[in-house]
Design an enzyme around this catalytic site. Sequence first.
Site, PDB file in Angstrom:
ATOM      1  N   ASP A  98      44.795   1.605  -2.813  1.00  0.00           N
ATOM      2  CA  ASP A  98      44.269   0.278  -3.150  1.00  0.00           C
ATOM      3  C   ASP A  98      45.304  -0.431  -4.013  1.00  0.00           C
ATOM      4  O   ASP A  98      46.244   0.198  -4.519  1.00  0.00           O
ATOM      5  CB  ASP A  98      42.922   0.390  -3.877  1.00  0.00           C
ATOM      6  CG  ASP A  98      42.066  -0.866  -3.698  1.00  0.00           C
ATOM      7  OD1 ASP A  98      42.572  -1.879  -3.180  1.00  0.00           O
ATOM      8  OD2 ASP A  98      40.876  -0.823  -4.070  1.00  0.00           O
ATOM      9  N   ASP A  99      45.137  -1.746  -4.170  1.00  0.00           N
ATOM     10  CA  ASP A  99      46.086  -2.478  -5.010  1.00  0.00           C
ATOM     11  C   ASP A  99      45.833  -2.196  -6.488  1.00  0.00           C
ATOM     12  O   ASP A  99      46.769  -2.027  -7.260  1.00  0.00           O
ATOM     13  CB  ASP A  99      46.078  -3.997  -4.699  1.00  0.00           C
ATOM     14  CG  ASP A  99      44.680  -4.612  -4.712  1.00  0.00           C
ATOM     15  OD1 ASP A  99      43.693  -3.891  -4.966  1.00  0.00           O
ATOM     16  OD2 ASP A  99      44.582  -5.829  -4.461  1.00  0.00           O
ATOM     17  N   ASP A 102      39.842  -1.612 -11.465  1.00  0.00           N
ATOM     18  CA  ASP A 102      39.456  -2.431 -12.630  1.00  0.00           C
ATOM     19  C   ASP A 102      38.318  -1.723 -13.376  1.00  0.00           C
ATOM     20  O   ASP A 102      38.554  -0.988 -14.343  1.00  0.00           O
ATOM     21  CB  ASP A 102      39.048  -3.822 -12.124  1.00  0.00           C
ATOM     22  CG  ASP A 102      38.763  -4.818 -13.225  1.00  0.00           C
ATOM     23  OD1 ASP A 102      38.187  -4.414 -14.254  1.00  0.00           O
ATOM     24  OD2 ASP A 102      39.077  -6.016 -13.088  1.00  0.00           O
TER      25      ASP A 102
END
Length: 165
Positions: A98-99, A102
């Site tokens: 994934d980028d 959070d």
Amino acid sequence: MSLPDKAFPVSWDQFHRDARALAWRLAGLNSEFKAIVCITRGGLVPAAIISRELNIRLIDTVCVASYHDYANQGEMNLLKSIAPELTADGGEGVLVVDDLTDTGKTAAEVRTMLPKAHFACLYAKPKGVPTIDTFITEVSQDTWIYFPWDMGFTYQEPIAKGHRG
Ligand SMILES: O=P(O)(O)OC[C@H]1O[C@H](OP(=O)(O)OP(=O)(O)O)[C@H](O)[C@@H]1O
Ligand code: HPA
Ligand SMILES: [Mg+2]
């Protein structure tokens, strides 16, 4: 949740360098990854770079959506699940990309589908760190990461407000 005050803008160049750095770190694990599962949509971009660097040609997606309007996270919608042959043995040998992480909710949700997979992303905020095995850069929880595909050129306010550059 409103948009965090601090901004961490990432250029295409920096993103490519960080994705290469992630590929180097993953190569150093000496794990034979049989497939990448990228978490759409943000994971598509680093997955392309990592698949090239590590010569992983089997790529699947897990399509989830939770941030419905900008920085506000809602409930997790699973739009497309992972191929059964990759989930069959708990995701052994699978690299999930994934980028960013959070709050960690997205990665935690995907981990229920692939408990034995290796989870990697470029950027991590403290709440998400425990959900990820390998990442490159940590930023504070009150920072918003701006990706190059979301950006255009605009005037930037100086960090110390009240004067113009
Ligand atoms: O750790 P979390 O708090 O769950 O947030 C991280 C996720 O949020 C973003 O995706 P988003 O759901 O916005 O969808 P997108 O990738 O399609 O932009 C990002 O690409 C991660 O997948
Ligand atoms: O900091 C962020 N930037 C972009 N997308 C995101 N989705 C969750 N957190 C972020
Ligand atoms: Mg995403």
